[in-house]
Design a protein around this motif. Sequence first.
Motif, mmCIF file in Angstrom:
data_model
loop_
_atom_site.group_PDB
_atom_site.id
_atom_site.type_symbol
_atom_site.label_atom_id
_atom_site.label_comp_id
_atom_site.label_asym_id
_atom_site.label_seq_id
_atom_site.Cartn_x
_atom_site.Cartn_y
_atom_site.Cartn_z
ATOM 1 N N LEU A 114 1.013 -1.206 0.096
ATOM 2 C CA LEU A 114 0.408 0.302 -0.175
ATOM 3 C C LEU A 114 0.456 0.833 0.273
ATOM 4 N N PRO A 115 0.646 2.576 -0.484
ATOM 5 C CA PRO A 115 1.252 3.419 -0.676
ATOM 6 C C PRO A 115 1.311 4.004 0.315
ATOM 7 N N VAL A 116 2.482 4.725 1.310
ATOM 8 C CA VAL A 116 2.403 5.260 2.707
ATOM 9 C C VAL A 116 1.520 6.263 2.758
ATOM 10 N N GLU A 117 0.566 6.729 1.835
ATOM 11 C CA GLU A 117 -0.355 7.086 2.643
ATOM 12 C C GLU A 117 -1.393 6.887 2.871
ATOM 13 N N VAL A 118 -2.224 5.884 2.529
ATOM 14 C CA VAL A 118 -2.766 4.957 2.859
ATOM 15 C C VAL A 118 -2.236 4.419 4.495
ATOM 16 N N LYS A 119 -1.204 4.207 4.394
ATOM 17 C CA LYS A 119 -1.171 3.592 5.971
ATOM 18 C C LYS A 119 -0.977 4.388 6.370
ATOM 19 N N ALA A 120 -0.312 5.202 6.024
ATOM 20 C CA ALA A 120 -0.404 6.535 7.863
ATOM 21 C C ALA A 120 -2.064 7.002 7.626
ATOM 22 N N GLU A 121 -2.858 7.124 7.240
ATOM 23 C CA GLU A 121 -4.461 7.697 6.634
ATOM 24 C C GLU A 121 -4.582 6.627 7.861
ATOM 25 N N PHE A 122 -4.365 5.241 8.283
ATOM 26 C CA PHE A 122 -4.552 3.520 8.429
ATOM 27 C C PHE A 122 -4.349 3.491 10.430
ATOM 28 N N VAL A 123 -3.044 4.323 10.155
ATOM 29 C CA VAL A 123 -2.413 4.763 11.543
ATOM 30 C C VAL A 123 -3.234 5.733 12.320
ATOM 31 N N ALA A 124 -3.341 6.704 11.333
ATOM 32 C CA ALA A 124 -4.562 7.734 11.930
ATOM 33 C C ALA A 124 -6.040 7.425 11.980
ATOM 34 N N ARG A 125 -6.501 6.353 11.449
ATOM 35 C CA ARG A 125 -8.019 6.039 11.699
ATOM 36 C C ARG A 125 -7.702 5.545 12.709
ATOM 37 N N LEU A 126 -7.016 4.110 13.658
ATOM 38 C CA LEU A 126 -6.608 3.553 14.223
ATOM 39 C C LEU A 126 -6.610 3.964 15.703
ATOM 40 N N ALA B 288 5.450 10.358 8.534
ATOM 41 C CA ALA B 288 3.881 10.771 7.542
ATOM 42 C C ALA B 288 3.388 11.273 8.894
ATOM 43 N N ILE B 289 3.390 10.267 9.992
ATOM 44 C CA ILE B 289 2.111 10.286 11.308
ATOM 45 C C ILE B 289 2.852 11.827 12.035
ATOM 46 N N THR B 290 1.523 11.636 12.779
ATOM 47 C CA THR B 290 1.526 12.960 13.193
ATOM 48 C C THR B 290 1.138 12.709 15.052
#
Length: 309
Positions: free
Chosen positions: A35-47, A78-80
């Motif tokens: 998966l693209p990094v942007e999708v992974k970062a959004e996944f983490v943010a959603r969790l 990419a993660i805040t």
Amino acid sequence: MDFGITPLGGLPLPSRVTICEVGPRDGLQNESGVLPVEVKAEFVARLVDAGHTVVETTGFVHPEWVPQLADAEDLLAAITQAPGVRYPVLVPNERGLDRALGLGVRDIAVFGSITETFAKRNLNRTVDESLEMFTPVVARAREADLRVRGYLSMCFGDPWEGDVPVPRVLDVATRMMALGCTELSLGDTIGVATPGQVVAVLDALIAAGIPVDSIAVHFHDTYGQALANTFAALCRGVTTIDASAGGLGGCPYAGSATGNLATEDLLWQLHGLGIDTGVDLRKMVDTSVWLAEKLGRPSPSRTVTALAG
């Protein structure tokens, strides 16, 4: 420890459980695509938005062996990071630790094996050699005041060696904790455990002096026993349960390993028992539906299937 609920049989259950969400690392590492990094970062943010306070984010492993994690540095950048949330990272050796320290990682994990065959297949080392490799990693991490989770795979059965004796689990587990790990995650890597085995292993570890509040369990659902095994662990006082959003995951070095216990299925059980998790089930279902669309296949979680409509 606060026990406020009494289930069938009068066995006490903890009033609160911490879910270690392993979807971004253990879940995605077994996917055929990346998966693209942007999708992974959004996944983490959603969790995190769903209420998770421990999200295992990625791993500093060789990209040749686990290409899905080759973007570890980019993902962490990419993660805040949210206050009060832990973002553990898997490190296999001192090189991985150097990378983690350089990026300010505060939680790491090392990944060992109970059985010799899996240790050779996964780490290309014997069990003794792998523990020797972990020794400086854990020592340096603890000197830097990092938390260190010690994963142990094949705690209940091995596809090549068969049943795993409890004394063998006890031997390797106590040696792993003696290195200085702050937490021990017991893995049913191929999903063959039953509640009786879970109780036997936990009783042996607790009797040997390993504090139950430093023990986590990591179940796969190959034979449909993951929730029953979780309940057995809860009855023994375990308060940290590993799970993966939507039931993602397996193991790239054990072909018989199916998906992890789905976070949503675990939440349905825990909330039904009156156990607090701090995690919003509806948000988790929405996240797993979203991720399933990105992966191009439905979630295997029964709870996601039931609530997604």
